[in-house]
Design a protein around this motif. Structure first.
Motif, mmCIF file in Angstrom:
data_model
loop_
_atom_site.group_PDB
_atom_site.id
_atom_site.type_symbol
_atom_site.label_atom_id
_atom_site.label_comp_id
_atom_site.label_asym_id
_atom_site.label_seq_id
_atom_site.Cartn_x
_atom_site.Cartn_y
_atom_site.Cartn_z
ATOM 1 N N ILE A 75 0.874 -1.195 0.034
ATOM 2 C CA ILE A 75 -0.092 0.079 -0.012
ATOM 3 C C ILE A 75 0.891 1.263 -0.121
ATOM 4 O O ILE A 75 1.648 1.302 0.626
ATOM 5 C CB ILE A 75 -1.036 -0.030 1.235
ATOM 6 N N VAL A 76 0.740 2.232 -0.848
ATOM 7 C CA VAL A 76 1.443 3.368 -1.068
ATOM 8 C C VAL A 76 0.894 4.146 -0.190
ATOM 9 O O VAL A 76 -0.114 4.827 -0.444
ATOM 10 C CB VAL A 76 1.563 3.967 -2.510
ATOM 11 N N LEU A 77 1.700 4.599 1.047
ATOM 12 C CA LEU A 77 1.076 5.639 1.956
ATOM 13 C C LEU A 77 1.477 7.169 1.603
ATOM 14 O O LEU A 77 0.497 8.052 1.833
ATOM 15 C CB LEU A 77 1.805 5.250 3.311
ATOM 16 N N GLU A 128 15.511 3.807 10.803
ATOM 17 C CA GLU A 128 14.754 4.870 10.634
ATOM 18 C C GLU A 128 15.402 6.007 9.754
ATOM 19 O O GLU A 128 16.549 6.385 10.177
ATOM 20 C CB GLU A 128 13.945 5.539 11.857
ATOM 21 N N PRO A 129 14.874 6.351 8.884
ATOM 22 C CA PRO A 129 15.676 7.171 8.007
ATOM 23 C C PRO A 129 15.850 8.666 8.677
ATOM 24 O O PRO A 129 14.885 9.087 9.393
ATOM 25 C CB PRO A 129 14.898 7.602 6.556
ATOM 26 N N SER A 130 17.052 9.388 8.497
ATOM 27 C CA SER A 130 17.039 10.641 9.196
ATOM 28 C C SER A 130 16.534 11.824 8.517
ATOM 29 O O SER A 130 16.409 12.910 8.894
ATOM 30 C CB SER A 130 18.719 10.840 9.635
ATOM 31 N N GLU A 131 16.553 11.571 7.180
ATOM 32 C CA GLU A 131 15.827 12.629 6.296
ATOM 33 C C GLU A 131 14.556 12.399 5.699
ATOM 34 O O GLU A 131 13.966 11.218 5.592
ATOM 35 C CB GLU A 131 17.026 12.898 5.116
ATOM 36 N N PRO A 132 13.877 13.530 5.315
ATOM 37 C CA PRO A 132 12.670 12.870 4.727
ATOM 38 C C PRO A 132 12.513 12.081 3.612
ATOM 39 O O PRO A 132 13.669 11.946 2.964
ATOM 40 C CB PRO A 132 12.142 14.713 4.132
ATOM 41 N N VAL A 133 11.466 11.299 3.334
ATOM 42 C CA VAL A 133 11.615 10.298 2.176
ATOM 43 C C VAL A 133 10.626 10.778 1.039
ATOM 44 O O VAL A 133 9.883 11.456 1.291
ATOM 45 C CB VAL A 133 11.366 8.813 2.841
ATOM 46 N N ASP A 134 10.737 9.974 -0.164
ATOM 47 C CA ASP A 134 10.259 10.379 -1.279
ATOM 48 C C ASP A 134 8.962 9.382 -1.238
ATOM 49 O O ASP A 134 7.973 9.702 -1.723
ATOM 50 C CB ASP A 134 10.935 9.908 -2.478
ATOM 51 N N VAL A 135 8.904 8.229 -0.726
ATOM 52 C CA VAL A 135 7.902 7.282 -0.466
ATOM 53 C C VAL A 135 7.937 6.323 0.331
ATOM 54 O O VAL A 135 8.765 5.982 0.981
ATOM 55 C CB VAL A 135 8.064 6.403 -1.767
ATOM 56 N N GLU A 136 6.726 6.102 0.818
ATOM 57 C CA GLU A 136 6.226 5.197 2.072
ATOM 58 C C GLU A 136 5.419 4.050 1.653
ATOM 59 O O GLU A 136 4.371 4.567 1.330
ATOM 60 C CB GLU A 136 5.975 5.980 3.355
ATOM 61 N N ILE A 137 5.839 2.986 2.065
ATOM 62 C CA ILE A 137 4.854 1.756 1.613
ATOM 63 C C ILE A 137 4.712 0.957 2.801
ATOM 64 O O ILE A 137 5.591 0.481 3.594
ATOM 65 C CB ILE A 137 5.666 0.789 0.235
ATOM 66 N N LEU A 138 3.448 0.468 2.924
ATOM 67 C CA LEU A 138 3.121 -0.500 3.914
ATOM 68 C C LEU A 138 3.040 -1.884 3.239
ATOM 69 O O LEU A 138 2.161 -2.240 2.083
ATOM 70 C CB LEU A 138 1.933 -0.274 4.499
ATOM 71 N N CYS A 139 3.992 -2.860 3.497
ATOM 72 C CA CYS A 139 4.001 -4.007 3.004
ATOM 73 C C CYS A 139 3.202 -5.497 3.972
ATOM 74 O O CYS A 139 3.677 -5.259 5.271
ATOM 75 C CB CYS A 139 5.195 -4.491 2.484
ATOM 76 N N GLY A 140 2.557 -6.308 3.609
ATOM 77 C CA GLY A 140 2.068 -7.299 4.429
ATOM 78 C C GLY A 140 2.107 -8.674 3.484
ATOM 79 O O GLY A 140 2.087 -8.428 2.346
#
Length: 317
Positions: free
Chosen positions: A41-43, A95-107
């Motif tokens: 799921i692309v958050l 945990e990334p220290s900088e802002p990210v381009d994409v966050e994805i929830l995987c199951g």
């Protein structure tokens, strides 16, 4: 039984877990085929879905990708060939220290023993469900709950995570089915065959015969067998055995009931007969299937796979 219910029944015998993936810049993750089912799921942000055949598909925020058959696929910041993607990381990530381009929830639901694939006849290997929060607000609610669950370490997370993964699958499939009424999916509306299916699932432990089921359906034995096989995708007795052993797998994983009790529950006269049938279907004895794996290689999850058994109880099929 409707297609969504059967899909959830099947995947429940696998080990379920989930994790968050955060990426920036140029990145890619390839997932090899596995026995089980999964989803992404692309958050936030966007990415591309890469499969072994066909062009890459752009995914925007809110898009859900279902892989009912555990088919090989990949995710990437840009279109590419599946073979060019590095293997997806299957463990804890800092945990990334900088802002990210994409966050994805995987199951994923992973089955370490058993059929090569957990699937329902008629479902594509990869399903893309576009976001439609106005018409389907329930899916967004469940996704928010799962995101909070996999982000923390609250007590009871093993139990809540499995339930939330089930709900994501249910609502994602419901939305896709409403938008894609594809032929061949197990959503039987024929009243005769539907009556037989209801009888099977209402009493899996009964010593059913084709003759008895044909009487429930109100058809001759030959006509019943032909129509059942055409609509369900396998003969009546093959379907019955499949459902019994799938339910037995759930009892083995979710209860502490003795093997003899489970054998009787799913229609086998002896524990030996049940164990032989189970081994033929799953390639492992019921006792070994019940024991959680020390480590499920390739699972999308980061948490422990093992779940504590709950007291024995009857679970409605």
């Amino acid at each position: 039984m409707d297609m969504v219910s059967e899909m959830v029944e099947r995947v429940r015998i696998g080990h379920a877990n989930g994790r968050l993936v955060k990426r920036s810049g140029a990145w890619g993750m390839g997932y090899t085929a596995f026995a089980g089912s999964g989803f992404h799921i692309v958050l936030s942000g966007g990415c591309w879905l890469v499969t072994s055949d066909g062009p890459a598909t752009e995914l925007t925020t809110g898009t859900v990708v279902l892989t009912p058959t555990g088919a090989a696929h990949g995710l990437s910041h840009a279109p590419c060939a599946l073979d060019d993607l590095p293997p997806g990381v299957m463990g804890p990530e800092p945990e990334p220290s900088e802002p990210v381009d994409v966050e994805i929830l995987c199951g994923a639901y992973r089955l370490e023993h058993g059929p090569e694939r957990l699937f329902v006849a008629g479902l594509p290997d990869v399903i893309v469900v576009p976001p439609d929060h106005d018409r389907y607000p329930e899916l967004r609610t469940v996704v928010d709950l799962l995101r909070a669950d996999v982000s923390g370490t609250q007590p009871g997370s093993s139990a809540s995570r499995r339930a939330l993964l089930d709900l994501v699958l249910v609502h994602g499939l419901r939305q896709w089915l409403e938008q894609n009424r594809a032929p061949g999916l197990l959503n039987v509306t024929d009243p005769s065959i539907a009556a037989a299916l209801h009888a099977i699932h209402a009493d899996l432990g009964r010593r059913w015969t084709v003759q008895q089921l044909s009487q429930v359906a109100g058809l001759s034995r030959a006509a019943f067998t032909r129509r059942f096989t055409a609509l369900v995708g396998r003969p009546p007795m093959a379907y019955l055995t499949e459902q019994r052993l799938t339910y037995a797998g759930r009892l083995l994983r979710e209860t502490t009931a003795p093997l003899a009790a489970i054998a009787g529950e799913v229609g086998y006269a002896t524990e030996f007969a049940f164990a032989a049938a189970f081994r033929r279907a799953f390639g492992v004895s019921p006792g070994r299937f019940r024991r959680p794996p020390a480590a499920a290689a390739g699972v999308v999850a980061t948490d422990a796979d093992a779940e504590a058994p709950v007291p024995s109880r009857r679970i409605a099929p």
